[in-house]
Design a protein around this motif. Structure first.
Motif, PDB file in Angstrom:
ATOM      1  N   HIS A  48       5.556 -23.022  14.116  1.00  0.00           N
ATOM      2  CA  HIS A  48       4.669 -22.591  13.029  1.00  0.00           C
ATOM      3  C   HIS A  48       4.054 -21.255  13.420  1.00  0.00           C
ATOM      4  O   HIS A  48       3.386 -21.123  14.454  1.00  0.00           O
ATOM      5  N   VAL A  49       4.258 -20.240  12.589  1.00  0.00           N
ATOM      6  CA  VAL A  49       3.864 -18.863  12.908  1.00  0.00           C
ATOM      7  C   VAL A  49       2.502 -18.559  12.289  1.00  0.00           C
ATOM      8  O   VAL A  49       2.359 -18.561  11.063  1.00  0.00           O
ATOM      9  N   ARG A  50       1.506 -18.290  13.137  1.00  0.00           N
ATOM     10  CA  ARG A  50       0.171 -17.929  12.671  1.00  0.00           C
ATOM     11  C   ARG A  50      -0.018 -16.411  12.646  1.00  0.00           C
ATOM     12  O   ARG A  50      -0.885 -15.903  11.957  1.00  0.00           O
ATOM     13  N   TYR A  51       0.775 -15.699  13.445  1.00  0.00           N
ATOM     14  CA  TYR A  51       0.702 -14.242  13.511  1.00  0.00           C
ATOM     15  C   TYR A  51       1.958 -13.695  12.840  1.00  0.00           C
ATOM     16  O   TYR A  51       3.071 -13.813  13.363  1.00  0.00           O
ATOM     17  N   LEU A  52       1.780 -13.066  11.667  1.00  0.00           N
ATOM     18  CA  LEU A  52       2.912 -12.654  10.844  1.00  0.00           C
ATOM     19  C   LEU A  52       3.251 -11.177  10.983  1.00  0.00           C
ATOM     20  O   LEU A  52       4.364 -10.761  10.659  1.00  0.00           O
ATOM     21  N   ASN A  53       2.301 -10.373  11.427  1.00  0.00           N
ATOM     22  CA  ASN A  53       2.580  -8.964  11.721  1.00  0.00           C
ATOM     23  C   ASN A  53       1.569  -8.467  12.753  1.00  0.00           C
ATOM     24  O   ASN A  53       0.364  -8.444  12.462  1.00  0.00           O
ATOM     25  N   PRO A  54       2.029  -8.099  13.936  1.00  0.00           N
ATOM     26  CA  PRO A  54       3.406  -8.276  14.387  1.00  0.00           C
ATOM     27  C   PRO A  54       3.706  -9.731  14.709  1.00  0.00           C
ATOM     28  O   PRO A  54       2.789 -10.519  14.981  1.00  0.00           O
ATOM     29  N   LEU A  55       4.979 -10.073  14.680  1.00  0.00           N
ATOM     30  CA  LEU A  55       5.389 -11.430  15.035  1.00  0.00           C
ATOM     31  C   LEU A  55       5.276 -11.627  16.542  1.00  0.00           C
ATOM     32  O   LEU A  55       5.332 -10.660  17.310  1.00  0.00           O
ATOM     33  N   PRO A  56       5.092 -12.866  16.994  1.00  0.00           N
ATOM     34  CA  PRO A  56       4.993 -13.113  18.440  1.00  0.00           C
ATOM     35  C   PRO A  56       6.193 -12.543  19.191  1.00  0.00           C
ATOM     36  O   PRO A  56       7.329 -12.593  18.718  1.00  0.00           O
ATOM     37  N   ARG A  57       5.950 -12.009  20.375  1.00  0.00           N
ATOM     38  CA  ARG A  57       6.956 -11.235  21.092  1.00  0.00           C
ATOM     39  C   ARG A  57       8.170 -12.054  21.529  1.00  0.00           C
ATOM     40  O   ARG A  57       9.238 -11.489  21.793  1.00  0.00           O
ATOM     41  N   ASN A  58       8.036 -13.384  21.616  1.00  0.00           N
ATOM     42  CA  ASN A  58       9.168 -14.212  22.044  1.00  0.00           C
ATOM     43  C   ASN A  58       9.879 -14.892  20.889  1.00  0.00           C
ATOM     44  O   ASN A  58      10.805 -15.686  21.099  1.00  0.00           O
ATOM     45  N   LEU A  59       9.453 -14.623  19.644  1.00  0.00           N
ATOM     46  CA  LEU A  59       9.999 -15.360  18.509  1.00  0.00           C
ATOM     47  C   LEU A  59      11.488 -15.092  18.318  1.00  0.00           C
ATOM     48  O   LEU A  59      12.265 -16.012  18.031  1.00  0.00           O
ATOM     49  N   GLY A  60      11.911 -13.850  18.459  1.00  0.00           N
ATOM     50  CA  GLY A  60      13.312 -13.525  18.246  1.00  0.00           C
ATOM     51  C   GLY A  60      14.233 -14.290  19.177  1.00  0.00           C
ATOM     52  O   GLY A  60      15.271 -14.827  18.753  1.00  0.00           O
ATOM     53  N   GLN A  61      13.876 -14.368  20.456  1.00  0.00           N
ATOM     54  CA  GLN A  61      14.685 -15.110  21.414  1.00  0.00           C
ATOM     55  C   GLN A  61      14.688 -16.598  21.093  1.00  0.00           C
ATOM     56  O   GLN A  61      15.721 -17.272  21.230  1.00  0.00           O
ATOM     57  N   LEU A  62      13.546 -17.109  20.644  1.00  0.00           N
ATOM     58  CA  LEU A  62      13.460 -18.527  20.296  1.00  0.00           C
ATOM     59  C   LEU A  62      14.401 -18.868  19.142  1.00  0.00           C
ATOM     60  O   LEU A  62      15.099 -19.891  19.172  1.00  0.00           O
ATOM     61  N   ARG A 104       0.867  -1.184   0.000  1.00  0.00           N
ATOM     62  CA  ARG A 104       0.000   0.000   0.000  1.00  0.00           C
ATOM     63  C   ARG A 104       0.897   1.226   0.000  1.00  0.00           C
ATOM     64  O   ARG A 104       2.001   1.201   0.558  1.00  0.00           O
ATOM     65  N   ASN A 105       0.415   2.317  -0.582  1.00  0.00           N
ATOM     66  CA  ASN A 105       1.239   3.515  -0.593  1.00  0.00           C
ATOM     67  C   ASN A 105       1.325   4.115   0.804  1.00  0.00           C
ATOM     68  O   ASN A 105       0.402   3.995   1.611  1.00  0.00           O
ATOM     69  N   GLY A 106       2.461   4.758   1.075  1.00  0.00           N
ATOM     70  CA  GLY A 106       2.650   5.380   2.376  1.00  0.00           C
ATOM     71  C   GLY A 106       2.976   4.355   3.447  1.00  0.00           C
ATOM     72  O   GLY A 106       3.172   3.172   3.181  1.00  0.00           O
ATOM     73  N   GLU A 107       3.054   4.832   4.682  1.00  0.00           N
ATOM     74  CA  GLU A 107       3.301   3.955   5.834  1.00  0.00           C
ATOM     75  C   GLU A 107       1.953   3.424   6.302  1.00  0.00           C
ATOM     76  O   GLU A 107       1.199   4.108   6.977  1.00  0.00           O
ATOM     77  N   ALA A 108       1.642   2.186   5.916  1.00  0.00           N
ATOM     78  CA  ALA A 108       0.304   1.650   6.174  1.00  0.00           C
ATOM     79  C   ALA A 108       0.379   0.232   6.720  1.00  0.00           C
ATOM     80  O   ALA A 108      -0.090  -0.726   6.092  1.00  0.00           O
ATOM     81  N   PRO A 109       0.962   0.031   7.901  1.00  0.00           N
ATOM     82  CA  PRO A 109       1.073  -1.316   8.466  1.00  0.00           C
ATOM     83  C   PRO A 109      -0.283  -1.862   8.904  1.00  0.00           C
ATOM     84  O   PRO A 109      -1.138  -1.113   9.405  1.00  0.00           O
ATOM     85  N   LEU A 110      -0.475  -3.156   8.708  1.00  0.00           N
ATOM     86  CA  LEU A 110      -1.699  -3.833   9.125  1.00  0.00           C
ATOM     87  C   LEU A 110      -1.346  -5.149   9.805  1.00  0.00           C
ATOM     88  O   LEU A 110      -0.353  -5.797   9.443  1.00  0.00           O
ATOM     89  N   PRO A 111      -2.139  -5.599  10.780  1.00  0.00           N
ATOM     90  CA  PRO A 111      -1.939  -6.936  11.337  1.00  0.00           C
ATOM     91  C   PRO A 111      -2.189  -7.996  10.259  1.00  0.00           C
ATOM     92  O   PRO A 111      -3.073  -7.842   9.415  1.00  0.00           O
ATOM     93  N   ILE A 112      -1.390  -9.082  10.300  1.00  0.00           N
ATOM     94  CA  ILE A 112      -1.507 -10.158   9.318  1.00  0.00           C
ATOM     95  C   ILE A 112      -1.530 -11.490  10.050  1.00  0.00           C
ATOM     96  O   ILE A 112      -0.656 -11.768  10.882  1.00  0.00           O
ATOM     97  N   LEU A 113      -2.516 -12.320   9.726  1.00  0.00           N
ATOM     98  CA  LEU A 113      -2.649 -13.654  10.297  1.00  0.00           C
ATOM     99  C   LEU A 113      -2.710 -14.673   9.164  1.00  0.00           C
ATOM    100  O   LEU A 113      -3.090 -14.329   8.037  1.00  0.00           O
ATOM    101  N   ALA A 114      -2.371 -15.930   9.465  1.00  0.00           N
ATOM    102  CA  ALA A 114      -2.426 -16.983   8.449  1.00  0.00           C
ATOM    103  C   ALA A 114      -2.860 -18.294   9.088  1.00  0.00           C
ATOM    104  O   ALA A 114      -2.252 -18.728  10.073  1.00  0.00           O
TER     105      ALA A 114
END
Length: 637
Positions: free
Chosen positions: A552-566, A371-381
């Motif tokens: 398995h990641v179901r929440y893609l934006n934002p990513l789960p808060r502990n994923l980086g440490q994992l 999307r044009n501009g800064e337009a972040p949205l939550p993403i699930l899968a």
């Protein structure tokens, strides 16, 4: 006389699971055959997983390789997560189906051929020089059973006075009866289906039943097989189950979300493969207050969805990648207006029109940045057909709690696949709380449409409510009042605030779980429809002694808060994706972790075998894995 699966005089072999693929011309009824085999197996208590494969072209030339339609199903006596790798049985109706599917049949597997479909005309259409059934290698590699299906079907239905053209359409039921005999499936569910489907045309219903029974009788009397197979019922969690497809479960999840939030569901869309079945399913439920709107194009559908959300409805739209591209501007409008809605993308092969009926995961970056501009949205899968029911409700929960559009990334593999789904108790579901500000009387404080709560969400005002009049549109808003503002500092502030609102969603979703140990040699990170193959591959590698786990990641934006440490707890991170590495790029960017991609863009899902090999190669780097290698040399699929 009713036929029992155990009535055959031939020997019966009990097996833990069977993988069957049915392939023929797009007009041969393979999807119907596969669907009936799936439903019958589910009713028998087996766990099932399916993979329908449609031609990409509408009415592709008959008899050509491009026109082949297939349906793969695995049914098992244990929990399964994929439709299988190699085939135990392949049923083909013509040469094109044979040459395009034979490579997936395991050595020693059963090859059932409609030999009436093998003639010079069909060879020419399939672009082959000679009859493949005369190849000695074929006979020595597979258990080939040649059946005159067309002729035997005509004989079976001759008493019903059908034309040759209509009679030939019954041969899929002949093939169905033969497959049912071979694998001990009951005829009863399909007999009921025939009456329900063709009951208004008695001669067609009777002909299909005759063909079905003739196929069973042929299997029972021929000596070509020598043995039939039985798969016992699986030990699933107690409850009432229904065989459900991904798009169907997505539609039901939207219905459940509307019920839980006390909202009427508005579904604005434009038909597109493979998302159209969500619309088809929802049109059945007008009695639940569902309003479906088929717009003239994707842009109008998205605009109507924005309008419905502004009006206070549960607003949902769906499309595939090309349609999402057209919706992008109005998605940005919904984002800057900060209105709750759900945007579903059932991904398919791209770019442009691409491969309309083939699966792919190549729209993640489009959902993130398209999307044009800064337009972040939550993403699930969702991770499976049944999970679509849960993910649709979760998307709506986040949309109303955070006042933002939410994107759901399904894919063709999930949308068209099916699995047994335990029907939940709707009465026990907690409500999705939706709050609207009350009207104000003259003299009260002025209404501030962009005054925020602890989630940075603004109020959802219903049009016409006294005292809640406010400006809206695509121009930047002044903080609080919502008035149009060109102030540089305000634009910076509103941009940062909208981004932070989406980032705070991480506090409202679960932490990332892991299958296996929380640290080790290899972590497999997957998303979307790759779940089943990844989970199965990791399970088999774990049984072989490898230190491998699966996230398995179901929440893609934002990513789960502990994923980086994992991710940092493992020596190697593998990211299998049906694209060129989109999640891998995001993980590297956000966590500075070197991820290794396993990438495939063939319009086909991963096989368990190829993932096992990739995991083994990484887990065995710099060590002697001779023993592990031997353990992994097992049949997977």
């Amino acid at each position: 006389m009713e036929t029992s699966p155990e009535s055959s005089k031939q020997s019966v072999e009990h097996v833990s699971g069977i993988t069957v693929r049915l392939a023929g011309d797009s007009g041969d009824g393979m999807q119907l055959l596969g669907t009936q085999l799936t439903n019958t197996s589910a009713l028998a208590g087996n766990d099932v997983a399916t993979f329908p494969d449609f031609p990409a072209e509408i009415r592709a030339p008959r008899g050509t390789r491009a026109g082949v339609s297939g349906f793969q199903v695995q049914f098992a006596a244990e929990e399964i997560f994929t439709p299988g790798d190699t085939l135990d049985c392949l049923v083909v109706m013509n040469p094109a189906a044979l040459v395009t599917n034979l490579a997936d049949l395991r050595k020693g597997g059963i090859l059932v051929v409609n030999e009436d479909g093998f003639n010079e005309k069909e060879f020419k259409l399939a672009k082959i020089d000679k009859n493949p059934l005369e190849d000695e290698i074929l006979e020595s590699t597979y258990r080939v059973v040649k059946v005159s299906m067309t002729k035997m079907t005509r004989d079976a239905v001759s008493e019903h006075g059908l034309s040759v053209k209509i009679a030939d359409r019954c041969k899929n039921f002949f093939a169905m009866g033969l497959v049912y005999w071979l694998f001990g499936r009951s005829l009863e569910p399909t007999l009921r289906f025939i009456q329900a489907k063709f009951g208004k045309k008695p001669e067609v219903a009777q002909a299909n039943e005759s063909a079905l029974r003739a196929g069973w009788a042929f299997g029972e009397t021929t000596e070509a097989f020598g043995v039939s197979y039985r798969v016992e019922a699986a030990e699933l969690e107690p409850g009432t189950y229904k065989n459900v497809m991904g798009n169907q479960a997505m539609a039901w999840g939207l219905l459940a979300a509307a019920h839980r939030s006390g909202k009427e569901l508005f579904y604005g869309t434009y038909p597109i493969t493979p998302a159209s079945d969500i619309l088809h399913e929802l049109t059945k439920y007008k009695n639940f207050g569902v309003r479906t709107f088929q717009a003239e194009d994707e842009i109008a559908a998205m605009g109507a969805t924005v309008g419905a959300s502004f009006g206070g409805s549960m607003a949902v739209t769906a499309s595939s990648g090309p349609g999402i591209a057209l919706k992008a501007e109005a998605m940005g409008l919904g984002m800057i207006m900060e209105l709750p809605m759900v945007v579903i993308n059932v991904q398919r092969g791209g770019p442009s029109t691409g491969l309309p009926t083939k699966t792919e995961q190549s729209d993640l970056l489009q959902a993130m940045f398209g999307r044009n501009g800064e337009a972040p949205l939550p993403i699930l899968a969702p991770c499976s057909p049944g999970d679509c029911f849960e993910i649709a409700q979760e998307a709506w929960r986040l949309a109303v709690e955070c006042m933002t559009p939410v994107v759901v990334l399904s894919d063709g593999y999930i949308a068209n696949g099916s699995e047994p789904w335990k029907i939940p108790d709707v009465a026990s579901m907690e409500p999705i709380v939706v709050q609207h500000p009350e009207g104000t009387e003259a003299g009260d404080q002025p209404y501030l449409p962009y005054q925020r709560d602890e989630n940075l969400a603004r109020p959802w005002a219903i049009p016409g409510t006294e005292g809640l009049m406010h400006r809206l549109g695509g121009l930047e808003k002044e903080d609080g009042t919502g008035n149009v503002s060109y102030d540089p500092a305000n634009h910076q502030h509103m941009t940062d605030t909208r981004a932070k609102k989406v980032a705070l969603v991480a506090d409202r979703i679960p932490e990332q779980d892991v299958f296996g140990e929380p640290e080790g040699d290899v972590l497999v990170v997957s998303w979307g429809g790759t779940y089943g193959a990844c989970h199965t591959a990791v399970s088999r590698c774990q049984r072989a002694g490898l230190a491998v786990s699966h996230a398995h990641v179901r929440y893609l934006n934002p990513l789960p808060r502990n994923l980086g440490q994992l991710l940092k707890q493992f020596k190697t991170v593998l990211v299998p994706e049906l694209n060129t590495g989109q999640l891998r790029m995001l993980l590297r960017h956000q966590y500075l972790v070197d991820c290794i991609g396993i990438n495939k863009i063939q319009g086909k899902p991963f096989t368990v075998t190829e993932l096992v090999e990739a995991i083994r190669d990484q887990a065995c780097v710099g060590r002697d894995c001779t023993v592990v290698d031997q353990k992994l040399k097992i049949r997977v699929g």
